[in-house]
Scaffold this active site. Sequence first.
Site, PDB file in Angstrom:
ATOM      1  N   ASP A 496       0.854  -1.188   0.000  1.00 15.25           N
ATOM      2  CA  ASP A 496       0.000   0.000   0.000  1.00 15.25           C
ATOM      3  C   ASP A 496       0.887   1.234   0.000  1.00 15.25           C
ATOM      4  O   ASP A 496       2.069   1.163   0.364  1.00 15.25           O
ATOM      5  CB  ASP A 496      -0.870   0.031   1.272  1.00 15.25           C
ATOM      6  CG  ASP A 496      -2.042  -0.927   1.184  1.00 15.25           C
ATOM      7  OD1 ASP A 496      -2.429  -1.270   0.063  1.00 15.25           O
ATOM      8  OD2 ASP A 496      -2.556  -1.331   2.233  1.00 15.25           O
ATOM      9  N   ASP A 802      -4.779  -3.024   4.841  1.00 13.55           N
ATOM     10  CA  ASP A 802      -5.299  -2.530   6.127  1.00 13.55           C
ATOM     11  C   ASP A 802      -6.822  -2.557   6.193  1.00 13.55           C
ATOM     12  O   ASP A 802      -7.401  -2.595   7.270  1.00 13.55           O
ATOM     13  CB  ASP A 802      -4.782  -1.112   6.423  1.00 13.55           C
ATOM     14  CG  ASP A 802      -5.031  -0.138   5.271  1.00 13.55           C
ATOM     15  OD1 ASP A 802      -5.834  -0.480   4.375  1.00 13.55           O
ATOM     16  OD2 ASP A 802      -4.424   0.941   5.267  1.00 13.55           O
ATOM     17  N   ASP A 806      -9.403  -5.733   1.887  1.00 14.96           N
ATOM     18  CA  ASP A 806      -8.102  -6.302   1.537  1.00 14.96           C
ATOM     19  C   ASP A 806      -8.007  -7.760   1.962  1.00 14.96           C
ATOM     20  O   ASP A 806      -7.059  -8.453   1.604  1.00 14.96           O
ATOM     21  CB  ASP A 806      -6.965  -5.519   2.223  1.00 14.96           C
ATOM     22  CG  ASP A 806      -6.734  -4.164   1.582  1.00 14.96           C
ATOM     23  OD1 ASP A 806      -6.934  -4.059   0.361  1.00 14.96           O
ATOM     24  OD2 ASP A 806      -6.366  -3.218   2.299  1.00 14.96           O
TER      25      ASP A 806
END
Length: 1083
Positions: A496, A802, A806
């Site tokens: 990310d 997070d 996901d």
Amino acid sequence: MSEDIKASSPYRRFRYNANDLESGAGHDGFTDYDDEGTSGPFDIVRTKSAPVNRLKRWRQAALVLNASRRFRYTLDLKKEEERKQLLAKIRTHAQVIRAAVLFQAAGQGVEVPGSPKKHLPVPTQTGDFDVSQEELSQMSREHELSTLQQYGGVKCIAEKLRTSLEKGIHGDETDLLKRKNEFGSNTYPRKKGRSFWTFLWEACRDTTLIILMVAAAASLALGIKTEGIKEGWYDGGSIALAVLIVIVVTAVSDYRQSLQFQSLNEEKQNIHLEVVRGGRRVEISIFDIVVGDIVPLKIGDQVPADGILVLGHSLAIDESSMTGESKIVHKDSKAPFLMSGCKVADGYGTMLVTNVGINTEWGLLMASISEDNGEETPLQVRLNGVATFIGIVGLVVASVVLIVLVIRYFTGHTYNPDGSAQFNAGKTRVGKAVDGAIKIFTVAVTIVVVAVPEGLPLAVTLTLAYSMRKMMMDKALVRRLSACETMGSATTICSDKTGTLTLNQMTVVEAYVCGKKVDPPDNKSLVPPKLTSLLIEGIAQNSTGSVFLPEGGGDAEVSGSPTEKAILQWGLNLGMNFDVVRSNSSIIHAFPFNSEKKRGGVAVKLPNSEVHVHWKGAAEIVLASCTSYMDENDGVQQIEEKVSDFKKAIEDMAVRSLRCVAIAYRPHQTEDVPTNEELGHWQLPEEQLILLAIVGIKDPCRSGVRDAVQLCINAGVKVRMVTGDNLNTARAIALECGILGSDADATEPNVIEGKAFRALSEKERQEVAEKISVMGRSSPNDKLLLVQALRKKGHVVAVTGDGTNDAPALHEADIGLAMGIQGTEVAKESSDIIILDDNFASVVKVVRWGRSVYANIQKFIQFQLTVNVAALVINVVAAVSAGDVPLNAVQLLWVNLIMDTLGALALATEPPTDHLMSRPPVGRREPLITNIMWRNLLIQALYQVTVLLVLNFHGKSILHLDHENTDRANKVKNTLIFNAFVLCQIFNEFNARKPEEINVFKGVTKNHLFMVIVGFTVVLQVIIIFFLGKFTSTVRLSWKLWLISIAIGFISWPLAAIGKLIPVPDIPLGELLTKKYAHGEVQ
């Protein structure tokens, strides 16, 4: 709930089952390409979600001497099945079992954590509260809305519990203590870890050690009978003592490991969450929740205790962990009861805690099941294969030795030191003959003990336990053992952007309002009053964050996600009074922020009955829904002429690595708002919006992230950024971090949008996936598609995540890395490792530790196999040629202790070095024993065998012992062989530290445990030779013979250095031999 919300929830597409209670080990995610082309039972490259039949297969194929010890840290398949059945029973008979647990604890005089100290018969007032634990439990248990209404609803329950629905409890020490005394704490009785005596008992169950103990007992009895108690107990007693020492040392080592795993398990369960106390949001441990607490809930959270919904917007709960049914339950005023342990699948809201700890079904569930049911790792499985192969060779060798020695003995070819035959048919007494046979049998069994490396698979657990403890210091919490090891093979990391590569400290640094730039962004004088009012209304109401103003004055405390905090702070700078704005209007419906649609909205009703719909989200997406904007005169203007200007503004901000967020609204006709019945399914209008503002939020790159990315590149690990942000923002950050080398790299397909990637065919995705460095505006499903494509191309993929959405990608990846600070509980439960500081540098440290695990195991294998080969060859050659063995049972047990337990401790705890990150990842199908290791161990084993066999056959003449009596000369020679053999292992332990480097002493003083173990081994060896000769059949050596022993051991150092100059082929030895054999067959 709307169909749109249903479609967006990851729970519809994916049931994360890796760690869910109802799904046990979770075997649904196993894909065929994980083990494509494998045939051997020990060839399992991915144990994550592996099918049960694959796990059974390798267990059945393994040669095991002590099953309880060997399989201690593997998944107990029988217990796993029992666990599932227990869960079903608990769900059915929860209340009966709770009463039994409490009754049993009371009968034993044990105070159960979480149980109230008072058990009153349904009173109307108990102590400081107007409601009893029994009343609350009954209401939560039955989920009866009518019972709640009889109490006056959630507001009256809160009053009875002395709590405010807005400000929560006071939260001082006295208040918390009263609540814990009255209603219990949010803990449950934990099953005690296994005691040291359990490990001692398990160590005793080794088949060979049991046989040795029986042989020792027989030898002891015969010895005492034939030679008297004073002299006759030594042979049998020394073996028994040696076996006891092996058992105790093994048990101590195993017990220490279990304590490490226990503390890590406790850390895993310690969830942190926010509660409202005294009007402000504070972060606390889940164990500190008390009855009366007000808990904000958002998508991905775990419900921390039983409670009642206070306020919810599109709130949907996944109750499968408690009910076993895979369905999402919508929560509102008609279904307000929330169960501990469930997950928030959609929406947000607040709850009032009514039951904690053992008074919840979740607490009862956790108290009834064992916390850790084990889990094997791929390396563990492969090492069981290695141990099985070596064990079979050892058994064959031991059998040969046994047969040869027995034949020689009973045919009169085994001689005493004076040259007389030990056995004469018809003359030797039965007792003496049996004693001789027992000694031969004992030697053969001891060879099996040394040959079968029972500690080899456990060395993985040892190094993993050590690594996991150290990784905690490096801000990484390992949830699955296998991930720690697999990380060493990672070839790519899909990371990310926000919070991982950047600091996650966001501030609004640029704003476009009224069609022009406002500089500075919080300059109120440049924003007209009506627009300011609408902006503040949208910021305050369309937010899951909060603002707390201390009563004594001081700065406002803003809480929420970093993006929410940045926008709320901007609102405060524009003059927003958060509490006043929230009280002036009420939310009638909400569409929580959605990572698929990249926006979130609310409908609010004003005191004059007007309805405003506010939207906030990704700038270009919200802008596409706008048909007008507000100008500097508070007038609404058509947007057509200004669209290009707004798009240019967004692009300019994105190029400067700013996150762009647009805020818009639209008025809505009151009569078009659905009634209460239909409100839950209302699709908020998202077209014909009026643009209020576009803001640019700065989130600086983390310091050191560029170095961390470069370290990955040097280590052969490609870093890919996968973000929901604008592609230009992603490109700018990627250039800053070093993921993209230059502007020339920042083109397709290196840089791609999520929608473009998802539009490709599966085959095209696999081709493009290899080249992708940055994916912008990606949805969680795009991340999942990327992971699948990379894995099908043979990559070992690590993924950071997070959000709740996901979870599929985290589960699908070889290593799922959840963020500890910003990560939701759903993401954490689907992950394998939690990065506690959300920092990419910590991810790189995990790679380093993963490689260290593999390297340490290889060091230990090299060391152990050298001892195996040398000990077996020496004893076999001596037995076959001379009818006697130079290394007896007690000596071999001491060597086994050095090799198995102490060697594993010394080598498995080597800290990682920088050298590990300068070589490519270890392939998961690469042989465990590399050509370099074969070269090193063969050189050392050949040297040891040669020197010690020369001493065995010609030692008397070489050492000038011819003038000594035969018995004394043999004992001196055999003692020297034993001493030199042990010292060779001690010196070779240093060689094993650096299989590829000439300088084996580099960093040795930093590994204190290694130095202590080597020192301890040397001291014990000296004690054995000087003081324990009766037990080990040794004699004291002169200082000259000590120097010879040391010299023999020392030579292994220069020999190892010279050996490392010999080149080895790149093709693994196994493949090389197979090819040559195949070539020979063809010819």
